[in-house]
Design an enzyme around this catalytic site. Structure first.
Site, mmCIF file in Angstrom:
data_model
loop_
_atom_site.group_PDB
_atom_site.id
_atom_site.type_symbol
_atom_site.label_atom_id
_atom_site.label_comp_id
_atom_site.label_asym_id
_atom_site.label_seq_id
_atom_site.Cartn_x
_atom_site.Cartn_y
_atom_site.Cartn_z
ATOM 1 N N THR A 51 -6.912 -25.480 -13.082
ATOM 2 C CA THR A 51 -6.127 -25.264 -11.860
ATOM 3 C C THR A 51 -5.764 -26.589 -11.194
ATOM 4 O O THR A 51 -4.635 -26.793 -10.755
ATOM 5 C CB THR A 51 -6.931 -24.414 -10.844
ATOM 6 N N GLU B 61 12.353 -22.671 -12.168
ATOM 7 C CA GLU B 61 11.880 -23.315 -13.382
ATOM 8 C C GLU B 61 12.447 -22.610 -14.604
ATOM 9 O O GLU B 61 12.926 -21.467 -14.509
ATOM 10 C CB GLU B 61 10.352 -23.275 -13.411
ATOM 11 N N HIS C 47 2.926 -28.279 -25.998
ATOM 12 C CA HIS C 47 4.083 -29.029 -25.524
ATOM 13 C C HIS C 47 4.433 -30.036 -26.609
ATOM 14 O O HIS C 47 3.541 -30.698 -27.131
ATOM 15 C CB HIS C 47 3.768 -29.751 -24.202
ATOM 16 N N ARG D 278 12.858 -26.064 -26.493
ATOM 17 C CA ARG D 278 11.579 -26.753 -26.629
ATOM 18 C C ARG D 278 10.793 -26.308 -27.850
ATOM 19 O O ARG D 278 10.187 -27.131 -28.535
ATOM 20 C CB ARG D 278 10.762 -26.524 -25.359
ATOM 21 N N HIS E 279 -1.741 -26.719 -24.569
ATOM 22 C CA HIS E 279 -1.642 -26.663 -23.107
ATOM 23 C C HIS E 279 -2.269 -25.415 -22.494
ATOM 24 O O HIS E 279 -2.990 -25.494 -21.509
ATOM 25 C CB HIS E 279 -0.158 -26.746 -22.721
ATOM 26 N N ARG F 253 3.820 -17.607 -22.535
ATOM 27 C CA ARG F 253 3.706 -17.573 -21.080
ATOM 28 C C ARG F 253 4.984 -18.097 -20.433
ATOM 29 O O ARG F 253 5.535 -19.128 -20.832
ATOM 30 C CB ARG F 253 2.526 -18.460 -20.670
#
Lengths: 116, 647
Positions: free
Chosen positions: B124, B195, B315, B370, B431, B466
């Site tokens: 977090t 985003e 990533h 990506r 990630h 996600r």
């Protein structure tokens, strides 16, 4: 180094929540504003916004910082009149300066990505 | 159109496999302690406690604003064989999910928050992006749901998605009421960013440190709460469970205080697992060092169902330390991700032979999506057997580079790299774990009294991938939803103070000589790196059946080799040392990822395999792993307190 001094300043303030939350919300945007201003003025070779305050050396203590913030606020009000610290591009008050963090889809600050 | 598989409701077909690839039913074993006797004891836990608290009962109903007055008495016992602490609720993990839950259940009883390192050291804290929620009048829950389901490649559980998107806005407002301060717009409303993957502006953020701000606010509240007791530097070893017929109940957790090197047993009527992710099964991850999948492993050993472990979010471009002129003196714990903005601004990808490879994978070259970029980089690394590729922005004007990317520029300069003149070494990094402990809509698991929230849980929200900024939201919503069932569980629990004797205690390696201990630690460190390398090479972004099977074999051999080494040097099955406990958790999680990946005969979302490169409608199901029989299991896959008496 700019990033380390910035993060040190940020972590100092983060560990001192009273500083962040003193008084009204008005202080918080100004504080983050002054922090980001410090970063950009020392790192960018060309920075359009003139800010005499940022050329001062970094304050030694949080107390001095507090005073400096209040001085900045006053100066801002004197210089800009009624203008509040609004990022015209993003519509944010007191938010981070610079390009929109999500402009390429991920969450980016100064090139570093933290979420996507 | 979207057929979703509800979690935990048994009418639809699941593909099930145990971690060895065999299908099996829920594990049943002969408990080595008798549990019936404690259930029949006259003085139950709740009765005894209420006698003690009779005098304070009138204060129960007062809203918990009496900050300096403890409302509940904490019972702790220290005997020669060790300390046991008794709480109504135990929370494992001190991130957003754990703390949010703790703050609420603290109104009903005592809460122990058990955290492995410092309380703020969690995923977090590093989440700098934001929290997504429908907070604008022109936005809608349906839109957020759709974006989530599309990102999840239609593997999401529709009910979970609905619940999170609907309840999200209230949870965010509560956070603000708890003291988290987010950026505002000129009109005084929350400033919402947009985003990737979201069709509306809905990301709430705090400058560029949203996670840190949320963590700060929640931690402050938790520390000031008289019913919450934070136990930092307490490493959770195994959940304490008992079986009654076909019901397994979680009654607490064994921990190791890593500062005093003392085993502390926590008994609790309800337990929330909020221990976060497992990034460190890979060599390069954005996760802090604490993220070693402890919770997933403990839950699996406790016979909880695990799901969707194959969906690991990577990533494509993290700074590769191996490619820096000056190597960092100690390895960077969590990866520095280079944003898509660099490619967006004209950055070019090269392999180590300085060949621009993206055009041969996609006509959009560096501006391809990506996941395409990630797969291309992965493919190059494997084909050429190299450790990283280059991202070059040096052809752009120097002042532009420095003003757009000062963070990268200064970071690289520290290690002797001038990005205005040289390319940046990059490599994919793990990630986020979309999978985890299978959770129902109330955060409940198949283990009674065990609830999950946050990254450790698989709620069905993320599906196969996600959506950005949905993870903090998921943690908030499910932590809150787990409250009522936890409180009900706590009220109905008849946990006895003497239950502490039901399970043998973990032991410290006192009988091990310092030489043996040093050897064991050193070997463990080596094998940990080897496990990570296997995972990166064989269970990375681009998978294949052959690679996954190879990984399965190699990991199995590695684990056997490690355990044999341990026991040969005098290790006993109930011994605990943090590095060893972490290693067994890493093995467990790695195996879960591999077997899940092997069982998915399609490519969907984050799981891409060259043997099944397309979506397959018949495969559009979650991957569920049931616990297997303990008869042929390894030391790492058994709870410490359930080791066979004779080896």
């Amino acid at each position: 180094m700019t990033s380390t001094s910035f993060s040190r300043l940020l972590s100092t303030t983060a560990s001192n929540p009273t500083l962040l939350r003193t008084g009204s919300q008005h202080l918080t945007p100004s504080l983050s504003n002054s922090l980001t201003r410090l970063l950009f003025s020392t790192s960018a070779t060309q920075h359009h916004k003139e800010n005499p305050v940022s050329e001062q050396s970094q304050p030694q203590s949080l107390h001095n910082e507090n005073q400096q913030i209040q001085k900045e606020e006053q100066q801002e009000e004197e210089d800009d009149g009624d203008e509040i610290d609004l990022n015209k591009e993003t519509g944010e008050v007191g938010g981070p300066k610079g390009p929109e963090p999500t402009r390429y889809g991920d969450w980016e600050r100064n090139g570093r990505c933290s979420d996507f | 159109m979207t057929t979703c598989i509800p979690a935990g409701r048994g009418t639809l077909h699941y593909r099930v496999t145990d971690y060895k690839g065999r299908s099996c039913s829920k594990g049943a074993w002969v408990s080595d302690v008798s549990i019936k006797s404690y259930l029949q004891k006259d003085l139950s836990w709740s009765k005894r406690v209420s006698k003690v608290l009779q005098i304070h009962r009138s204060e129960f109903s007062v809203p918990a604003l009496c900050k300096n007055r403890k409302l509940f008495k904490v019972i702790s016992s220290s005997k020669k064989d060790g300390t046991t602490k008794y709480f109504d609720f135990a929370v494992i993990g001190s991130g957003i999910a754990g703390l949010r839950y703790a703050l609420e259940v603290a109104k009903y009883g005592t809460v122990a928050v058990i955290t492995k390192a410092e309380p703020h050291e969690c995923n977090t804290n590093y989440a700098q992006g934001g929290v997504s929620a429908v907070l604008h009048p022109s936005d809608s829950v349906e839109s957020h749901m759709k974006d989530t389901i599309v990102a999840g490649a239609y593997l999401c559980d529709e009910e979970s998605v609905r619940v999170v998107c609907t309840e999200g806005p209230d949870r965010v407002r509560e956070l603000i009421a708890m003291g988290a301060s987010f950026d505002h717009g000129e009109d005084g409303n929350l400033h919402l960013a947009r985003e990737g993957g979201h069709s509306h502006n809905r990301i709430v953020h705090a400058a560029d440190m949203t996670g840190k701000e949320i963590e700060r606010a929640l931690l402050k509240e938790a520390i000031n709460n008289p019913n919450i007791f934070v136990f930092e530097h307490h490493f959770a070893i195994d959940l304490l469970t008992s079986q009654d017929g076909s019901d397994i109940t979680c009654l607490g957790v064994d921990t190791l205080n890593t500062v005093t090197l003392e085993v502390v047993r926590f008994l609790s009527k309800a337990t929330l697992l909020a221990s976060g992710g497992a990034g460190h099964i890979y060599p390069k991850t954005t996760n802090p060092l604490v993220a070693t999948g402890d919770g997933i492993a403990m839950a699996h050993r406790a016979q909880a169902v695990i799901s969707n472990m194959e969906f690991v979010q990577f990533h494509p471009t993290a700074l590769a330390d191996e490619g820096l002129p000056i190597k960092p003196s100690k390895p960077r714990d969590n990866a520095f991700l280079i944003s898509e903005a660099v490619r967006g601004d004209g950055g070019i990808l090269y392999n180590l032979a300085m060949e621009r490879f993206m055009p041969s994978y996609d006509e959009r070259a560096e501006l391809a999506p990506r996941d395409v970029v990630a797969r291309s980089i992965d493919d190059q690394l494997k084909k050429r057997d190299e450790k990283y590729v280059f991202l070059d922005i040096s052809h752009k004007p120097k002042n532009e580079i420095l003003s757009h990317f000062p963070n990268i520029a200064s970071m690289c300069l520290q290690y002797g790299l001038d990005i205005t003149r040289n390319p940046i070494p990059v490599v994919p990094a793990a990630h986020y774990m979309c999978g985890g402990v299978h959770a129902g809509l109330q955060g409940e698991t198949n283990v009674k009294g065990l609830y999950v929230a946050g990254e450790v849980a698989c709620t069905g929200l993320h599906g196969a991938n996600r959506l950005a900024s949905n993870s903090l939201l998921e943690a908030l919503v499910f932590a809150r939803r787990a409250i009522q069932p936890s409180v009900d569980q706590m009220k109905n629990s008849s946990l006895d103070l003497n239950a502490s004797n039901l399970w043998p205690r973990p032991t410290l390696p006192l009988s091990l000589g310092s030489n043996a201990k040093a050897k064991i630690l050193s070997a463990t460190q080596e094998l940990r790196k080897e496990l990570q390398t296997i995972m990166f090479y064989y269970v990375g972004i681009v998978r294949s059946t052959m690679r996954l099977e190879t990984a399965e074999k190699k990991i199995g051999n590695l684990e056997a080799k490690w355990e044999e080494y341990l026991f040969r040097h005098g290790w006993k099955p109930t011994m605990v040392v943090p590095e060893i406990c972490e290693m067994r958790n890493l093995f467990c999680c790695a195996k879960l990822v591999v077997s899940s990946a092997l069982s998915r005969h399609e490519s969907r979302g984050l799981h891409y395999t060259v043997d099944f490169p397309h979506l397959e409608e018949s495969e559009r199901l979650p991957t569920i792993i049931f616990p297997s029989s303990p008869l042929n299991s390894t030391w790492s896959s058994r709870q410490l307190q359930k080791q066979p008496m004779y080896q």
